[in-house]
Design an enzyme around this catalytic site. Structure first.
Site, PDB file in Angstrom:
ATOM      1  N   LYS A  66       0.798  -1.350   0.050  1.00 34.32           N
ATOM      2  CA  LYS A  66      -0.017  -0.084  -0.082  1.00 34.32           C
ATOM      3  C   LYS A  66       1.028   1.374  -0.077  1.00 34.32           C
ATOM      4  CE  LYS A  66      -4.014  -2.247   2.157  1.00 34.32           C
ATOM      5  NZ  LYS A  66      -4.716  -2.200   3.281  1.00 34.32           N
ATOM      6  N   ASP A 102      -9.941   2.270   2.727  1.00 33.95           N
ATOM      7  CA  ASP A 102      -9.964   1.537   3.895  1.00 33.95           C
ATOM      8  C   ASP A 102     -10.572   2.233   5.131  1.00 33.95           C
ATOM      9  OD1 ASP A 102      -8.413  -0.740   3.280  1.00 33.95           O
ATOM     10  OD2 ASP A 102      -6.715   0.076   3.844  1.00 33.95           O
TER      11      ASP A 102
HETATM   12  P1  NAP Z   1       1.630  -3.093   8.344  1.00 39.05           P
HETATM   13  O1  NAP Z   1       1.853  -1.935   7.500  1.00 39.05           O
HETATM   14  O2  NAP Z   1       2.877  -4.479   7.962  1.00 39.05           O
HETATM   15  O3  NAP Z   1       1.944  -2.708   9.919  1.00 39.05           O
HETATM   16  C1  NAP Z   1       1.933  -3.686  10.829  1.00 39.05           C
HETATM   17  C2  NAP Z   1       1.609  -3.068  12.297  1.00 39.05           C
HETATM   18  O4  NAP Z   1       1.585  -4.126  13.200  1.00 39.05           O
HETATM   19  C3  NAP Z   1       2.770  -2.278  12.796  1.00 39.05           C
HETATM   20  O5  NAP Z   1       2.010  -1.199  13.378  1.00 39.05           O
HETATM   21  C4  NAP Z   1       3.595  -3.113  13.472  1.00 39.05           C
HETATM   22  O6  NAP Z   1       4.239  -2.528  14.791  1.00 39.05           O
HETATM   23  C5  NAP Z   1       2.269  -4.018  14.277  1.00 39.05           C
HETATM   24  N1  NAP Z   1       2.844  -5.188  14.563  1.00 39.05           N
HETATM   25  C6  NAP Z   1       3.053  -6.093  13.863  1.00 39.05           C
HETATM   26  N2  NAP Z   1       3.307  -7.092  14.812  1.00 39.05           N
HETATM   27  C7  NAP Z   1       3.252  -6.845  15.935  1.00 39.05           C
HETATM   28  C8  NAP Z   1       3.287  -7.513  17.356  1.00 39.05           C
HETATM   29  N3  NAP Z   1       3.692  -8.851  17.324  1.00 39.05           N
HETATM   30  N4  NAP Z   1       3.058  -6.949  18.299  1.00 39.05           N
HETATM   31  C9  NAP Z   1       2.764  -5.554  18.155  1.00 39.05           C
HETATM   32  N5  NAP Z   1       2.540  -4.753  17.072  1.00 39.05           N
HETATM   33  C10 NAP Z   1       2.640  -5.628  16.056  1.00 39.05           C
HETATM   34  O7  NAP Z   1       0.497  -3.723   8.073  1.00 39.05           O
HETATM   35  P2  NAP Z   1      -0.850  -3.098   7.868  1.00 39.05           P
HETATM   36  O8  NAP Z   1      -1.073  -2.944   6.280  1.00 39.05           O
HETATM   37  O9  NAP Z   1      -0.974  -1.913   8.666  1.00 39.05           O
HETATM   38  O10 NAP Z   1      -2.037  -4.380   8.213  1.00 39.05           O
HETATM   39  C11 NAP Z   1      -2.312  -4.442   9.556  1.00 39.05           C
HETATM   40  C12 NAP Z   1      -3.423  -5.404   9.736  1.00 39.05           C
HETATM   41  O11 NAP Z   1      -4.574  -4.910   9.148  1.00 39.05           O
HETATM   42  C13 NAP Z   1      -3.023  -6.655   8.903  1.00 39.05           C
HETATM   43  O12 NAP Z   1      -3.501  -7.879   9.599  1.00 39.05           O
HETATM   44  C14 NAP Z   1      -4.277  -6.590   7.674  1.00 39.05           C
HETATM   45  O13 NAP Z   1      -4.628  -7.816   7.304  1.00 39.05           O
HETATM   46  C15 NAP Z   1      -5.299  -5.689   8.279  1.00 39.05           C
HETATM   47  N6  NAP Z   1      -6.114  -5.088   7.532  1.00 39.05           N
HETATM   48  C16 NAP Z   1      -7.399  -5.510   7.485  1.00 39.05           C
HETATM   49  C17 NAP Z   1      -8.366  -4.882   6.596  1.00 39.05           C
HETATM   50  C18 NAP Z   1      -9.628  -5.096   6.336  1.00 39.05           C
HETATM   51  O14 NAP Z   1     -10.300  -4.785   5.264  1.00 39.05           O
HETATM   52  N7  NAP Z   1     -10.222  -6.017   7.374  1.00 39.05           N
HETATM   53  C19 NAP Z   1      -7.717  -3.561   5.760  1.00 39.05           C
HETATM   54  C20 NAP Z   1      -6.475  -3.209   5.752  1.00 39.05           C
HETATM   55  C21 NAP Z   1      -5.462  -4.118   6.700  1.00 39.05           C
HETATM   56  P3  NAP Z   1       5.769  -1.697  14.137  1.00 39.05           P
HETATM   57  O15 NAP Z   1       5.416  -0.786  13.690  1.00 39.05           O
HETATM   58  O16 NAP Z   1       6.374  -1.934  15.686  1.00 39.05           O
HETATM   59  O17 NAP Z   1       6.438  -2.799  13.193  1.00 39.05           O
END
Ligand code: NAP
Length: 266
Positions: A66, A102
């Site tokens: 993204k 989103d």
């Molecule tokens: P991303 O850019 O990779 O960001 C991941 C986030 O999670 C960061 O803030 C990271 O912290 C944190 N994180 C990862 N592992 C962690 C752990 N073990 N403990 C604490 N924090 C942790 O991913 P994203 O695009 O933001 O997506 C996040 C989630 O939202 C995904 O699971 C995705 O599938 C979901 N999502 C769902 C929808 C929907 O339509 N339902 C839409 C968009 C996203 P750091 O910054 O410290 O690395």
């Protein structure tokens, strides 16, 4: 020939988007086909260009692309610019155009499907990645007040909080002693079966715990249930952001209720 769309990400085999968009196409009578493209991280830009050169009309962008999609775009919507992340690419314009649906999807799921008005609500947003970036400004625009962003990497939360007046940033340990009525987990911890280290007492009376991860009962949702909070996964957000992308591409907003009910059916 139907107009061609797809979701692009890595991995995408699990994606429900092709099924969701097929239902939308059937319900609206729009003549589209919608596939899934899995590309290794280094080949994202090339894959977008290839799909475009094959007359592809639009792409949904998912993990981990993204932020790269935003950088690729020559032009973006205001909400994509606010998010600095793109989940919807429009390919049939002179220049590559990006949008972000989103936040609209989450706000609609919360306010319409789950009946939780956001006006005046104090919200805790866990995470500061692409998903949190996408939903922060729409939550504030929907009236959420005093949004707190907590993230493992605190400087990331601080950078995000600077984008919205009144938003506050912290690490998970600084949440001790505080409680909220709406806690949104925008971390990907649940995908690895993990839970951010959250202090007890986080969920106030009548609280809703919302995990953007869908299709599994995460540790976060289990913890919230044990604390007496209502819970929701991200399936409603997924369907609503898809409907908003469909609107961007086709100019018609599909009904979501039946599609969400079918996805939730056992
Ligand atoms: P991303 O850019 O990779 O960001 C991941 C986030 O999670 C960061 O803030 C990271 O912290 C944190 N994180 C990862 N592992 C962690 C752990 N073990 N403990 C604490 N924090 C942790 O991913 P994203 O695009 O933001 O997506 C996040 C989630 O939202 C995904 O699971 C995705 O599938 C979901 N999502 C769902 C929808 C929907 O339509 N339902 C839409 C968009 C996203 P750091 O910054 O410290 O690395």
């Amino acid at each position: 020939m139907p107009d061609r769309y797809a979701v692009i990400g890595h991995p995408v085999a699990h994606s429900r988007s092709p099924w969701i968009h097929a239902q939308f196409a059937r319900a609206t009578g729009e003549d589209i086909e919608y596939g899934a493209i899995d590309v290794p991280p280094a080949e994202f830009a090339h894959a977008v260009e290839r799909f475009r050169s094959q007359s592809g009309k639009g792409l949904n962008v998912t993990l981990p692309f993204k932020l790269e999609a935003f950088r690729l775009c020559a032009e973006t919507s205001a909400r994509a610019a606010a998010a600095q992340a793109v989940n919807t690419l429009v390919l049939d314009r002179a220049h590559l155009y990006g949008d972000n649906t989103d936040g609209a999807g989450l706000v609609r799921d919360l306010t319409v499907n789950l009946g939780r008005p956001l006006a005046g609500e104090r919200v805790l947003l866990l995470g500061a990645g692409g998903a949190a970036q996408g939903v922060l400004a729409p939550l504030a625009e929907a009236g959420a007040a005093g949004i707190v962003i907590a993230n493992r990497t605190v400087p990331r939360a601080e950078a995000l909080a600077r984008r919205v007046p009144g938003a506050e940033a912290c690490g998970f340990d600084a949440l001790a002693g505080r409680s909220f009525r709406l806690v949104i987990n925008a971390t990907s911890a649940g995908l690895q079966g993990e839970l951010p280290p959250l202090p007890p007492g986080l969920f106030g009376a009548g609280a809703l715990a919302y995990d953007m991860v869908y299709g599994r009962d995460t540790e976060f949702l289990a913890m919230a249930r044990a604390a007496g909070a209502a819970t929701a996964d991200g399936l409603g957000m997924l369907v609503e952001q898809a409907a908003e992308s469909f609107l961007v591409w086709r100019g018609v907003r599909p009904e979501t209720r039946a599609v969400l009910a079918a996805l939730r059916a056992p």
